[in-house]
Design a protein around this motif. Structure first.
Motif, mmCIF file in Angstrom:
data_model
loop_
_atom_site.group_PDB
_atom_site.id
_atom_site.type_symbol
_atom_site.label_atom_id
_atom_site.label_comp_id
_atom_site.label_asym_id
_atom_site.label_seq_id
_atom_site.Cartn_x
_atom_site.Cartn_y
_atom_site.Cartn_z
ATOM 1 N N PHE A 206 0.829 -1.195 -0.002
ATOM 2 C CA PHE A 206 0.021 -0.052 -0.124
ATOM 3 C C PHE A 206 0.692 1.276 0.022
ATOM 4 O O PHE A 206 2.023 1.333 0.399
ATOM 5 N N GLU A 207 0.352 2.464 -0.426
ATOM 6 C CA GLU A 207 0.910 3.754 -0.349
ATOM 7 C C GLU A 207 -0.110 4.865 0.296
ATOM 8 O O GLU A 207 -1.218 4.229 0.802
ATOM 9 N N GLN A 208 0.402 5.773 0.553
ATOM 10 C CA GLN A 208 -0.295 6.846 1.147
ATOM 11 C C GLN A 208 -1.018 6.414 2.694
ATOM 12 O O GLN A 208 -2.160 6.497 2.698
ATOM 13 N N ILE A 209 -0.113 5.849 3.478
ATOM 14 C CA ILE A 209 -0.799 5.008 4.533
ATOM 15 C C ILE A 209 -0.742 6.071 5.611
ATOM 16 O O ILE A 209 0.274 7.037 5.842
ATOM 17 N N SER A 210 -1.852 6.032 6.405
ATOM 18 C CA SER A 210 -1.962 6.849 7.577
ATOM 19 C C SER A 210 -2.289 6.088 8.722
ATOM 20 O O SER A 210 -3.401 5.536 8.475
ATOM 21 N N VAL A 211 -2.055 6.539 9.981
ATOM 22 C CA VAL A 211 -2.619 5.596 11.386
ATOM 23 C C VAL A 211 -2.803 6.957 12.201
ATOM 24 O O VAL A 211 -1.729 7.765 12.708
ATOM 25 N N GLN A 212 -4.141 7.030 12.664
ATOM 26 C CA GLN A 212 -4.522 8.450 13.076
ATOM 27 C C GLN A 212 -5.158 7.829 14.500
ATOM 28 O O GLN A 212 -6.077 7.120 14.443
#
Length: 292
Positions: A206-212
């Motif tokens: 995956f790309e543009q991975i975000s964990v918030q």
């Protein structure tokens, strides 16, 4: 049997045994759990005409919500490991035309029937595969290039204290429980460290991975016995609770209710604090999925 295969078999056994509790409390869980998936639903923005996959659909409530959002012209497909869960979901939503359910292990399947999808949604399931890289690679294969993923998972146990309270309150009054997960073992807190899902999703492609981080509140009615029972039945003590005598079940409900009392607001009901991660990512436009 390898360690991963054994863990996968344990997971299937656990969720098959847990299914009766989830089926019995399906309507309650749809409402109780909605805040746990709301951030992912908002980020994903399912639109009419899109085709969306729900990974770890359980008894289908989230998939039905997705189906409503992609109508007209779209389709929602829910997948789950446990045949009883899928059977129940099919029965609950038999009249919804743009909705279907499949028994499927996202770790093992080349692609879910009907792939590729525009988007994948997952509420509280991404941390459960025995091999999370394989699970996320399976999700990647199910997405069209540029397709998007939105998932939620629990953070650490301290951010979700009611989960342990329900378990500990019941455990002394029922039979032996399954071995509880520790560390990175598949389970509710396997993604407690935000660095882990970032690493897993990147490895899967995956790309543009975000964990918030997100903090939400889960409401429940002011009914100690019913609330205690629902939380016991959908958790690790569920199978032992259902096998116990009526007197043992009553003691388990009272034990859980005592430990859950601090989350009750008299005259209002229960308010359970939940700390979650919102995980989002996209499949690269040029991705050659399947090479993981």
């Amino acid at each position: 049997m390898t360690g991963t295969a054994a863990a996968r078999a344990r997971g299937l056994e656990f969720w098959t045994q847990a299914a009766p509790g989830w089926i019995r409390h399906a309507d309650h869980q749809d409402e109780f759990g909605r805040p746990l998936g709301a951030a992912a639903m908002t980020w994903l923005r399912p639109a009419p005409g899109e085709r969306v996959l729900d990974v770890g659909c359980g008894v289908g409530g989230t998939t039905a919500e997705l189906a409503a959002r992609v109508a007209p012209g779209g389709e929602a497909v829910g997948i789950d490991l446990a045949q009883p869960m899928v059977d129940a979901a099919r029965t609950r939503f038999a009249t919804v035309a743009n909705l279907r359910f499949e028994v499927c292990d996202i770790e093992m399947v080349d692609a879910v029937p009907g792939a590729p999808f525009d988007a994948v949604f997952s509420r509280m399931a991404l941390m459960l595969p025995a091999d999370p890289v394989a699970g996320c690679a399976g999700i990647l294969r199910c997405l069209r290039p540029g397709g998007r993923l939105a998932a939620t998972v629990f953070r650490d146990s301290a951010a979700n204290p009611w989960l342990a309270a329900a378990l500990l309150g019941a455990a002394a009054h029922v039979g032996p429980l399954p071995a509880l997960p520790v560390g990175d073992d598949p389970g509710p807190f396997a993604f407690a460290d935000a660095a882990r899902p970032l690493r897993i999703l990147a490895t899967a492609g995956f790309e543009q991975i975000s964990v918030q981080a997100r903090d939400v509140t889960l409401p429940a009615p002011e009914d100690p016995a019913a609330v205690a029972e629902s939380l016991i039945e959908v958790g690790p003590a569920g199978a032992a609770y259902r096998a116990a005598s009526a007197d043992e079940r009553a003691r388990a409900r009272r034990g859980a209710a005592r430990l859950l009392e601090r989350f009750r607001e008299p005259g209002t009901g229960y308010r359970f604090p939940a700390g979650i991660w919102l995980i989002t990512a996209t499949r690269p436009i040029s991705s050659a999925a399947g090479d993981i």
